[in-house]
Scaffold this motif. Structure first.
Motif, PDB file in Angstrom:
ATOM      1  N   LEU A  14       0.839  -1.190   0.000  1.00 19.67           N
ATOM      2  CA  LEU A  14       0.000   0.000   0.000  1.00 19.67           C
ATOM      3  C   LEU A  14       0.875   1.241   0.000  1.00 19.67           C
ATOM      4  O   LEU A  14       1.795   1.360   0.800  1.00 19.67           O
ATOM      5  N   ILE A  15       0.588   2.182  -0.924  1.00 17.61           N
ATOM      6  CA  ILE A  15       1.336   3.432  -0.953  1.00 17.61           C
ATOM      7  C   ILE A  15       0.379   4.592  -1.175  1.00 17.61           C
ATOM      8  O   ILE A  15      -0.742   4.415  -1.643  1.00 17.61           O
ATOM      9  N   ASP A  16       0.848   5.758  -0.846  1.00 20.09           N
ATOM     10  CA  ASP A  16       0.133   6.984  -1.166  1.00 20.09           C
ATOM     11  C   ASP A  16       0.517   7.334  -2.597  1.00 20.09           C
ATOM     12  O   ASP A  16       1.685   7.616  -2.878  1.00 20.09           O
ATOM     13  N   PRO A  17      -0.425   7.323  -3.549  1.00 19.75           N
ATOM     14  CA  PRO A  17      -0.077   7.555  -4.953  1.00 19.75           C
ATOM     15  C   PRO A  17       0.489   8.946  -5.215  1.00 19.75           C
ATOM     16  O   PRO A  17       1.118   9.168  -6.245  1.00 19.75           O
ATOM     17  N   ASN A  18       0.313   9.884  -4.300  1.00 21.04           N
ATOM     18  CA  ASN A  18       0.818  11.239  -4.484  1.00 21.04           C
ATOM     19  C   ASN A  18       2.160  11.477  -3.806  1.00 21.04           C
ATOM     20  O   ASN A  18       2.670  12.581  -3.842  1.00 21.04           O
ATOM     21  N   ASN A  19       2.723  10.438  -3.167  1.00 18.32           N
ATOM     22  CA  ASN A  19       3.965  10.592  -2.422  1.00 18.32           C
ATOM     23  C   ASN A  19       5.106   9.922  -3.194  1.00 18.32           C
ATOM     24  O   ASN A  19       5.146   8.705  -3.331  1.00 18.32           O
ATOM     25  N   VAL A  20       6.023  10.732  -3.685  1.00 18.46           N
ATOM     26  CA  VAL A  20       7.146  10.225  -4.483  1.00 18.46           C
ATOM     27  C   VAL A  20       8.009   9.272  -3.677  1.00 18.46           C
ATOM     28  O   VAL A  20       8.464   8.246  -4.190  1.00 18.46           O
ATOM     29  N   GLU A  21       8.242   9.570  -2.389  1.00 16.76           N
ATOM     30  CA  GLU A  21       9.057   8.696  -1.550  1.00 16.76           C
ATOM     31  C   GLU A  21       8.432   7.307  -1.442  1.00 16.76           C
ATOM     32  O   GLU A  21       9.142   6.301  -1.408  1.00 16.76           O
TER      33      GLU A  21
END
Length: 181
Positions: A14-21
């Motif tokens: 799971l990732i935040d799609p707006n977070n490059v890191e």
């Protein structure tokens, strides 16, 4: 990897799609997982062919970093001094009654299923990689770095957790804390 093993897929994270890191950490985790799978296939092929190069023993470090699906063998360097790890996890990060915990233990238990009883499962997933660490501050005790690491919870949930490490003036790296990202 899919050319060699068409059925292989990386573990979903799971990732935040707006977070490059998060994207960078996800790609790094997928690369490590693919590298580990490739090494497993090579070792298996070597064993089938009767060639040397089977699975490493606990005293032989592997060339591939651990993935979400692997537990590191004893003796493998994880990039930091792990001598304080049990104390840091069991008596601080996963201890709900610790005065400086600020709810981290509750978060780890509710969201990932980690408690003082299974601290080793979390410890096995923590590593320090200088090229992926971000310097956040310099103190009298040394430089502090943050790393966003993929963690598979005891409950099977995959999330990124921000870990803070410190390199003291003598170059020794230790874990300071972990926190939800």
């Amino acid at each position: 990897m899919r050319e060699i093993d068409p059925g292989w897929k990386p573990t979903p994270i799971l990732i935040d799609p707006n977070n490059v890191e998060h994207h960078i950490a996800k790609n790094t985790a997928e690369y490590r997982e693919a590298s580990a799978r490739y090494a497993d296939l090579i070792r298996a092929r070597s064993n089938e062919d009767g060639l040397p190069g089977g699975a490493p023993t606990s005293s032989e470090p592997t060339s591939t970093p651990p993935t979400l699906q692997q537990r590191p063998a004893a003796g493998i360097s994880r990039g930091f001094n792990r001598q304080n790890l049990r104390d840091k996890l069991e008596r601080y990060l996963l201890e709900p009654s610790h005065s400086q915990n600020r709810g981290k233990a509750t978060w780890f238990e509710q969201n990932l299923g980690f408690s003082r009883l299974n601290w080793r499962d979390l410890a096995d997933q923590i590593y320090f990689e200088p090229s992926a660490a971000r310097l956040t501050e310099t103190t009298d005790w040394g430089d502090r770095y943050e790393m966003l690491l993929p963690v598979r919870g005891a409950n099977g949930r995959n999330v990124f957790v921000r870990f803070v490490f410190q390199r003291d003036p003598f170059g020794e790296i230790t874990l300071i804390t972990g926190m939800p990202d």
